[in-house]
Design an enzyme around this catalytic site. Structure first.
Site, PDB file in Angstrom:
ATOM      1  N   GLU A  81       0.724   3.984   1.702  1.00 24.44           N
ATOM      2  CA  GLU A  81       1.110   4.465   3.030  1.00 24.44           C
ATOM      3  C   GLU A  81       2.298   3.681   3.575  1.00 24.44           C
ATOM      4  O   GLU A  81       3.266   4.265   4.066  1.00 24.44           O
ATOM      5  CB  GLU A  81      -0.056   4.333   4.022  1.00 24.44           C
ATOM      6  CG  GLU A  81      -1.308   5.069   3.622  1.00 24.44           C
ATOM      7  CD  GLU A  81      -2.305   4.215   2.847  1.00 24.44           C
ATOM      8  OE1 GLU A  81      -3.510   4.435   3.024  1.00 24.44           O
ATOM      9  OE2 GLU A  81      -1.880   3.335   2.070  1.00 24.44           O
ATOM     10  N   CYS A 110      -5.932   1.741   5.830  1.00 23.21           N
ATOM     11  CA  CYS A 110      -6.538   0.474   6.261  1.00 23.21           C
ATOM     12  C   CYS A 110      -5.983   0.070   7.627  1.00 23.21           C
ATOM     13  O   CYS A 110      -5.114   0.734   8.196  1.00 23.21           O
ATOM     14  CB  CYS A 110      -6.255  -0.609   5.225  1.00 23.21           C
ATOM     15  SG  CYS A 110      -4.527  -1.164   5.206  1.00 23.21           S
ATOM     16  N   CYS A 130      -2.147  -0.423   7.579  1.00 26.27           N
ATOM     17  CA  CYS A 130      -1.401   0.829   7.525  1.00 26.27           C
ATOM     18  C   CYS A 130      -1.521   1.611   8.826  1.00 26.27           C
ATOM     19  O   CYS A 130      -0.567   2.272   9.245  1.00 26.27           O
ATOM     20  CB  CYS A 130      -1.851   1.654   6.331  1.00 26.27           C
ATOM     21  SG  CYS A 130      -1.412   0.850   4.759  1.00 26.27           S
ATOM     22  N   HIS A 161       0.832  -1.198   0.000  1.00 21.44           N
ATOM     23  CA  HIS A 161       0.000   0.000   0.000  1.00 21.44           C
ATOM     24  C   HIS A 161       0.868   1.250   0.000  1.00 21.44           C
ATOM     25  O   HIS A 161       1.975   1.255   0.549  1.00 21.44           O
ATOM     26  CB  HIS A 161      -0.900   0.015   1.236  1.00 21.44           C
ATOM     27  CG  HIS A 161      -1.929  -1.059   1.240  1.00 21.44           C
ATOM     28  ND1 HIS A 161      -2.930  -1.119   2.175  1.00 21.44           N
ATOM     29  CD2 HIS A 161      -2.137  -2.126   0.417  1.00 21.44           C
ATOM     30  CE1 HIS A 161      -3.698  -2.167   1.943  1.00 21.44           C
ATOM     31  NE2 HIS A 161      -3.230  -2.794   0.878  1.00 21.44           N
TER      32      HIS A 161
END
Length: 190
Positions: free
Chosen positions: A73, A101, A104, A71
């Protein structure tokens, strides 16, 4: 503590107002999200800042890396740790185009990011407000200041367009003659 009570908190977990500086950094995160979309990735971008200086930026790389955890992040945090030569990211702000999420959020807590600024909420996976409130959970040993909704419409539009086009391409591959004109409800994307 109710949602309305959060605005009266002080300290690092207080919800802060968006500024022109936040807006500028979010534009950079949106540029990363646009790059992700152009590469066939879900359009999410992230930018890590310390003291008004860009530390790192990243975009989703799940497809390219064949890694569901790649991801934006998480990649921005990892690059930031490397760039700063640090184990923690105290004093930093992470700007991301979608609510982080659960995974993260865990990384944000572990790296001690001071503040997170994000666009729209993610009702399916969001760990800041939607599914959980991990970043300011009373039992966590670190709290992250939160600002949400910055450039949310632009981000939501980018995500909606990406998933509409993805559905159209999938229908076209299946030989559906109405593929280019119709799309399924887009609320399911976020």
């Amino acid at each position: 503590m109710g949602v309305s009570d959060r605005s009266f908190r002080t300290g690092p977990a207080a919800i802060l107002s968006a500024s022109a500086e936040d807006d500028g950094w979010m534009l950079l995160a949106l540029a990363e999200a646009e790059r992700a979309a152009a590469e066939g990735e879900v359009p999410v971008g992230a930018v890590l800042v310390l003291g008004g200086r860009l530390v790192s930026r990243a975009r989703n790389r799940c497809e390219a890396a064949r890694d569901a955890t790649a991801h934006a992040e998480l990649l921005a945090l990892r690059e930031g740790l490397t760039e700063l030569g640090a184990k923690r990211l105290e004093g930093t702000t992470l700007y991301c185009t979608l609510e982080p999420c659960l995974q993260c959020c865990g990384a944000l807590l572990l790296t001690r990011v001071e503040r997170v600024v994000f666009g729209p909420r993610d009702p399916k996976f969001g760990g800041v407000r939607s599914l959980a409130e991990l970043l300011d959970h009373p039992r966590a040993n670190h709290r992250v200041a939160i600002e949400e909704g910055v450039r949310a419409e632009e981000s939501r539009s980018l995500l909606t367009t990406f998933f509409r086009d993805l559905r159209a391409r999938a229908k076209a591959r299946q030989g559906d003659p109405g593929a280019a004109s119709g799309a399924a409800p887009l609320e399911d994307d976020l």
